[in-house]
Design an enzyme around this catalytic site. Structure first.
Site, short mmCIF file in Angstrom:
data_model
loop_
_atom_site.label_atom_id
_atom_site.label_comp_id
_atom_site.label_asym_id
_atom_site.label_seq_id
_atom_site.Cartn_x
_atom_site.Cartn_y
_atom_site.Cartn_z
CG ASP A 22 75.26 35.98 -30.16
OD1 ASP A 22 75.18 36.20 -31.38
OD2 ASP A 22 75.79 36.77 -29.35
CG ASN A 76 63.30 37.19 -38.81
OD1 ASN A 76 62.86 37.97 -39.63
ND2 ASN A 76 63.12 37.34 -37.49
CE LYS A 92 80.68 25.04 -40.77
NZ LYS A 92 81.89 25.67 -40.19
CE1 TYR A 107 68.78 45.79 -41.31
CE2 TYR A 107 68.19 47.04 -43.26
CZ TYR A 107 67.88 46.08 -42.30
OH TYR A 107 66.68 45.42 -42.36
CE LYS A 145 68.87 42.72 -43.26
NZ LYS A 145 68.29 41.49 -42.76
CB VAL A 163 57.56 45.67 -41.78
CG1 VAL A 163 56.43 45.12 -40.94
CG2 VAL A 163 57.70 44.87 -43.08
CB THR A 195 55.83 45.61 -36.35
OG1 THR A 195 56.30 44.66 -37.31
CG2 THR A 195 54.36 45.87 -36.57
N1 LIG Z 1 60.91 45.85 -39.91
C1 LIG Z 1 61.27 46.17 -41.13
O1 LIG Z 1 60.86 47.20 -41.66
C2 LIG Z 1 62.16 45.27 -41.94
C3 LIG Z 1 62.22 45.48 -43.31
C4 LIG Z 1 63.03 44.67 -44.08
C5 LIG Z 1 63.76 43.65 -43.48
N2 LIG Z 1 63.67 43.47 -42.13
C6 LIG Z 1 64.45 42.38 -41.55
O2 LIG Z 1 63.56 41.51 -40.85
C7 LIG Z 1 64.27 40.83 -39.84
C8 LIG Z 1 63.49 40.94 -38.54
O3 LIG Z 1 63.48 42.30 -38.14
P1 LIG Z 1 62.28 42.97 -37.35
O4 LIG Z 1 61.98 44.24 -38.03
O5 LIG Z 1 61.18 42.04 -37.13
O6 LIG Z 1 62.98 43.40 -36.00
P2 LIG Z 1 63.07 42.69 -34.58
O7 LIG Z 1 63.97 43.56 -33.79
O8 LIG Z 1 61.71 42.43 -34.05
O9 LIG Z 1 63.77 41.28 -34.87
C9 LIG Z 1 65.14 41.08 -34.88
C10 LIG Z 1 65.47 39.95 -33.93
O10 LIG Z 1 66.85 39.58 -34.08
C11 LIG Z 1 67.31 39.19 -32.79
N3 LIG Z 1 68.76 39.24 -32.71
C12 LIG Z 1 69.57 40.33 -32.70
N4 LIG Z 1 70.84 39.96 -32.55
C13 LIG Z 1 70.84 38.60 -32.50
C14 LIG Z 1 71.88 37.63 -32.36
N5 LIG Z 1 73.16 37.99 -32.25
N6 LIG Z 1 71.53 36.32 -32.33
C15 LIG Z 1 70.22 35.94 -32.43
N7 LIG Z 1 69.21 36.83 -32.55
C16 LIG Z 1 69.52 38.14 -32.59
C17 LIG Z 1 66.63 40.18 -31.84
O11 LIG Z 1 66.63 39.72 -30.49
C18 LIG Z 1 65.24 40.29 -32.46
O12 LIG Z 1 64.36 39.33 -31.89
C19 LIG Z 1 65.66 41.44 -39.80
O13 LIG Z 1 66.58 40.63 -40.51
C20 LIG Z 1 65.47 42.76 -40.50
O14 LIG Z 1 66.67 43.24 -41.08
C21 LIG Z 1 62.88 44.25 -41.34
#
Ligand SMILES: NC(=O)c1ccc[n+]([C@@H]2O[C@H](COP(=O)([O-])OP(=O)(O)OC[C@H]3O[C@@H](n4cnc5c(N)ncnc54)[C@H](O)[C@@H]3O)[C@@H](O)[C@H]2O)c1
Length: 278
Positions: free
Chosen positions: A80, A107, A141, A174, A178, A207, A209
């Site tokens: 976590d 990520n 860190k 959010y 960011k 994105v 997905t």
């Molecule tokens: N999908 C989009 O459109 C998009 C666009 C811009 C940025 N992002 C960023 O991309 C990154 C990945 O997002 P995604 O869209 O693939 O979604 P996703 O839900 O597939 O991935 C997010 C992951 O973070 C994990 N997570 C959540 N809380 C956590 C914690 N406390 N400790 C460890 N892991 C934790 C989840 O289990 C998940 O696997 C994120 O930072 C998101 O903000 C996504």
């Protein structure tokens, strides 16, 4: 582009199928890196529901699938990112299993707790800031301490968002997290330059997905549009005519982690088909 053979990538939040993290992990695995996935691995209260987080078995299967793509070691570790002791354990695990930490990709992120500001619960605000911002700080860190001790530089890439540069309704926590990531990236790049560690951010637009798929459903329902109508309206706003794919983000990360990007640091790079112009 240079390969990553002999290098170890630690990537957080890459435990879910079809997420950006999986796409990034696949790219680095296919370019020869060892890949260590750190993800929460379990649901936890209403802030970490089944539709939002990876399970431990999903993470393990994903790591196993990565083994088909390249010669590196592929591992997953339950962590976590909000908990410093678990973050320290993740970095120690990566070193024990793979020998080093050379690239960190922050990520992990949550963006499914959406509501207007006037209806946003304090616990939801805290959860988003804790994962997206504090988590990035903690993993940076401990990974940076390891990179500095290794003495051969490193790469840190923070997955920010278009929401790091523009506002979006129903996503105040959010968007705030960011935007703050950009400030963190710039500061870390200054502190770590002397150690040969570059720190950059990637700012994807939407994105379709992972988190993006969930948000598409949320907003199409909110606006009274069908999913197809909503997606067509989104594509019409993007100069390159389509939403982003995980591979678009993965390619940008691979470049920023490569030797060719050795003189780029502190940069919040858009990967948005031209949608984001800041
Ligand atoms: N999908 C989009 O459109 C998009 C666009 C811009 C940025 N992002 C960023 O991309 C990154 C990945 O997002 P995604 O869209 O693939 O979604 P996703 O839900 O597939 O991935 C997010 C992951 O973070 C994990 N997570 C959540 N809380 C956590 C914690 N406390 N400790 C460890 N892991 C934790 C989840 O289990 C998940 O696997 C994120 O930072 C998101 O903000 C996504």
């Amino acid at each position: 582009m240079s390969s990553f053979i002999g290098k170890t990538l630690v990537i957080t939040g890459a435990g879910r199928r079809a997420g950006l993290g999986e796409g990034i992990a696949q790219k680095f695995a296919s370019m020869g890196a060892n890949v260590v996935i750190g993800d929460i691995g379990k649901t936890q209260g209403e802030q970490f529901p089944e539709h939002g987080v990876a399970t431990a078995s999903e993470m393990e299967l994903l790591a196993q699938d990565l083994e088909k793509l390249g010669p590196g070691k592929m591992r997953s570790f339950t962590c976590d990112v909000r908990v410093e002791s678990e973050v320290e354990a993740l970095i120690a695990y990566a070193v024990k299993e793979c020998g080093s930490v050379d690239i960190l990709i922050n990520n992990a992120g949550i963006g499914y707790l959406m509501s207007p500001i006037v209806d946003t619960k304090e616990e939801n605000w805290d959860a988003v800031l804790d994962v997206n911002l504090k988590g990035t700080f903690l993993v940076t860190k401990h990974a940076a301490r390891q990179m500095i001790a290794q003495g051969r530089g490193g790469r840190i890439i923070n997955i920010a968002s278009q929401a790091a540069k523009s506002g979006f309704p129903h996503a105040a926590a959010y968007v705030s997290s960011k935007h703050a990531l950009i400030g963190f990236t710039r500061t870390a790049s200054i502190e770590m330059g002397a150690h040969g560690i570059t720190v950059n951010a990637v700012c994807p637009n939407h994105v379709t997905t992972g988190l993006g798929a969930w948000q598409n459903t949320y907003f199409s329902e909110l606006l009274g549009m069908t999913h197809d109508e909503y997606m067509a309206a989104m594509a019409s706003r993007i100069p390159l005519g389509r939403p982003g794919k995980p591979s678009d983000v993965a390619n940008a990360c691979a470049f920023l982690a490569s030797e060719e990007a050795e003189y780029i640091t502190g940069e919040p790079m858009n990967v948005s088909g031209g949608e984001e112009t800041h």
